[in-house]
Write a protein that holds these residues in place. Structure first.
Motif, PDB file in Angstrom:
ATOM      1  N   CYS A 116    -109.592   4.950 -58.399  1.00 29.81           N
ATOM      2  CA  CYS A 116    -108.610   3.930 -58.043  1.00 29.81           C
ATOM      3  C   CYS A 116    -107.379   4.591 -57.431  1.00 29.81           C
ATOM      4  N   THR A 117    -106.920   4.055 -56.308  1.00 33.68           N
ATOM      5  CA  THR A 117    -105.724   4.561 -55.652  1.00 33.68           C
ATOM      6  C   THR A 117    -104.712   3.425 -55.545  1.00 33.68           C
ATOM      7  N   PHE A 118    -103.502   3.653 -56.036  1.00 32.81           N
ATOM      8  CA  PHE A 118    -102.442   2.662 -55.957  1.00 32.81           C
ATOM      9  C   PHE A 118    -101.370   3.125 -54.978  1.00 32.81           C
ATOM     10  N   SER A 119    -100.893   2.207 -54.189  1.00 34.10           N
ATOM     11  CA  SER A 119     -99.723   2.440 -53.351  1.00 34.10           C
ATOM     12  C   SER A 119     -98.727   1.340 -53.689  1.00 34.10           C
ATOM     13  N   VAL A 120     -97.526   1.727 -54.058  1.00 37.03           N
ATOM     14  CA  VAL A 120     -96.512   0.758 -54.470  1.00 37.03           C
ATOM     15  C   VAL A 120     -95.362   0.795 -53.472  1.00 37.03           C
ATOM     16  N   TYR A 121     -94.978  -0.395 -53.015  1.00 33.07           N
ATOM     17  CA  TYR A 121     -93.889  -0.519 -52.054  1.00 33.07           C
ATOM     18  C   TYR A 121     -92.810  -1.422 -52.631  1.00 33.07           C
ATOM     19  N   GLU A 122     -91.550  -1.022 -52.471  1.00 34.69           N
ATOM     20  CA  GLU A 122     -90.446  -1.840 -52.946  1.00 34.69           C
ATOM     21  C   GLU A 122     -89.685  -2.483 -51.793  1.00 34.69           C
ATOM     22  N   GLY A 123     -90.236  -2.412 -50.624  1.00 36.38           N
ATOM     23  CA  GLY A 123     -89.596  -3.008 -49.461  1.00 36.38           C
ATOM     24  C   GLY A 123     -90.553  -3.033 -48.300  1.00 36.38           C
ATOM     25  N   VAL A 124     -90.044  -3.508 -47.193  1.00 37.01           N
ATOM     26  CA  VAL A 124     -90.872  -3.653 -46.003  1.00 37.01           C
ATOM     27  C   VAL A 124     -91.171  -2.283 -45.390  1.00 37.01           C
ATOM     28  N   GLU A 125     -92.389  -2.132 -44.886  1.00 34.89           N
ATOM     29  CA  GLU A 125     -92.770  -0.888 -44.226  1.00 34.89           C
ATOM     30  C   GLU A 125     -92.286  -0.916 -42.778  1.00 34.89           C
ATOM     31  N   GLU A 126     -92.113   0.237 -42.186  1.00 35.90           N
ATOM     32  CA  GLU A 126     -91.597   0.324 -40.824  1.00 35.90           C
ATOM     33  C   GLU A 126     -92.492  -0.373 -39.811  1.00 35.90           C
ATOM     34  N   ALA A 127     -93.788  -0.304 -39.994  1.00 34.07           N
ATOM     35  CA  ALA A 127     -94.732  -0.861 -39.025  1.00 34.07           C
ATOM     36  C   ALA A 127     -95.124  -2.304 -39.344  1.00 34.07           C
ATOM     37  N   SER A 128     -94.337  -2.984 -40.144  1.00 31.37           N
ATOM     38  CA  SER A 128     -94.668  -4.344 -40.553  1.00 31.37           C
ATOM     39  C   SER A 128     -94.398  -5.354 -39.447  1.00 31.37           C
ATOM     40  N   SER A 129     -95.130  -6.470 -39.522  1.00 34.42           N
ATOM     41  CA  SER A 129     -94.933  -7.552 -38.563  1.00 34.42           C
ATOM     42  C   SER A 129     -93.668  -8.334 -38.913  1.00 34.42           C
TER      43      SER A 129
ATOM     44  N   ILE B 255     -89.795 -11.069 -42.784  1.00 31.18           N
ATOM     45  CA  ILE B 255     -89.169 -12.292 -43.298  1.00 31.18           C
ATOM     46  C   ILE B 255     -89.546 -12.510 -44.758  1.00 31.18           C
ATOM     47  N   ALA B 256     -90.817 -12.283 -45.090  1.00 33.91           N
ATOM     48  CA  ALA B 256     -91.271 -12.457 -46.472  1.00 33.91           C
ATOM     49  C   ALA B 256     -90.515 -11.527 -47.420  1.00 33.91           C
ATOM     50  N   TRP B 257     -90.306 -10.272 -47.009  1.00 30.39           N
ATOM     51  CA  TRP B 257     -89.574  -9.336 -47.865  1.00 30.39           C
ATOM     52  C   TRP B 257     -88.113  -9.737 -48.004  1.00 30.39           C
ATOM     53  N   ARG B 258     -87.512 -10.275 -46.945  1.00 33.46           N
ATOM     54  CA  ARG B 258     -86.120 -10.756 -47.045  1.00 33.46           C
ATOM     55  C   ARG B 258     -86.024 -11.888 -48.061  1.00 33.46           C
ATOM     56  N   LEU B 259     -86.998 -12.799 -48.030  1.00 32.85           N
ATOM     57  CA  LEU B 259     -87.011 -13.891 -49.002  1.00 32.85           C
ATOM     58  C   LEU B 259     -87.201 -13.369 -50.422  1.00 32.85           C
ATOM     59  N   ARG B 260     -88.054 -12.366 -50.574  1.00 32.92           N
ATOM     60  CA  ARG B 260     -88.249 -11.777 -51.904  1.00 32.92           C
ATOM     61  C   ARG B 260     -86.971 -11.121 -52.415  1.00 32.92           C
ATOM     62  N   GLN B 261     -86.257 -10.423 -51.525  1.00 33.26           N
ATOM     63  CA  GLN B 261     -84.997  -9.787 -51.918  1.00 33.26           C
ATOM     64  C   GLN B 261     -83.980 -10.837 -52.349  1.00 33.26           C
ATOM     65  N   LEU B 262     -83.934 -11.955 -51.609  1.00 37.58           N
ATOM     66  CA  LEU B 262     -83.025 -13.038 -51.974  1.00 37.58           C
ATOM     67  C   LEU B 262     -83.404 -13.621 -53.333  1.00 37.58           C
ATOM     68  N   ALA B 263     -84.694 -13.818 -53.556  1.00 40.14           N
ATOM     69  CA  ALA B 263     -85.153 -14.345 -54.846  1.00 40.14           C
ATOM     70  C   ALA B 263     -84.812 -13.388 -55.982  1.00 40.14           C
ATOM     71  N   ASP B 264     -84.953 -12.090 -55.765  1.00 34.62           N
ATOM     72  CA  ASP B 264     -84.596 -11.100 -56.791  1.00 34.62           C
ATOM     73  C   ASP B 264     -83.116 -11.184 -57.123  1.00 34.62           C
ATOM     74  N   LYS B 265     -82.275 -11.356 -56.099  1.00 38.41           N
ATOM     75  CA  LYS B 265     -80.827 -11.460 -56.337  1.00 38.41           C
ATOM     76  C   LYS B 265     -80.494 -12.728 -57.112  1.00 38.41           C
ATOM     77  N   LEU B 266     -81.133 -13.847 -56.755  1.00 37.59           N
ATOM     78  CA  LEU B 266     -80.875 -15.105 -57.452  1.00 37.59           C
ATOM     79  C   LEU B 266     -81.372 -15.063 -58.885  1.00 37.59           C
ATOM     80  N   ASP B 267     -82.518 -14.467 -59.091  1.00 39.95           N
ATOM     81  CA  ASP B 267     -83.104 -14.367 -60.429  1.00 39.95           C
ATOM     82  C   ASP B 267     -82.309 -13.385 -61.281  1.00 39.95           C
TER      83      ASP B 267
END
Length: 69
Positions: A10-23, A28-40
């Motif tokens: 099993c190989t795990f890769s964990v990301y805490e933000g958007v990758e450079e090559a992301s669409s 946008i999805a990561w920005r919404l997640r960051q906003l949700a984390d701040k609100l929560d």
């Protein structure tokens, strides 16, 4: 409950933000997640890419992660 033998790899890769090559959709999805984390205030959003050989169902992977695999 299924019991898996040690021959699984099993190989795990964990990301805490958007990758450079992301669409733009992923960015946008990561920005919404960051906003949700701040609100929560008590959470943290991460993305886990899991590669298991041989194949294991997504449900079994989720169960293992939930139990502290």
């Amino acid at each position: 409950m299924k019991i898996y033998k040690p021959e699984w790899q099993c190989t795990f890769s964990v990301y805490e933000g958007v990758e450079e090559a992301s669409s733009w959709k992923e960015r946008i999805a990561w920005r919404l997640r960051q906003l949700a984390d701040k609100l929560d205030g008590s959470g943290r959003t991460i993305k886990i890419d899991c590669s298991v050989t041989p194949h294991v169902s997504r449900q079994d992977i989720d169960t293992c992660l939930g139990k502290g695999f």
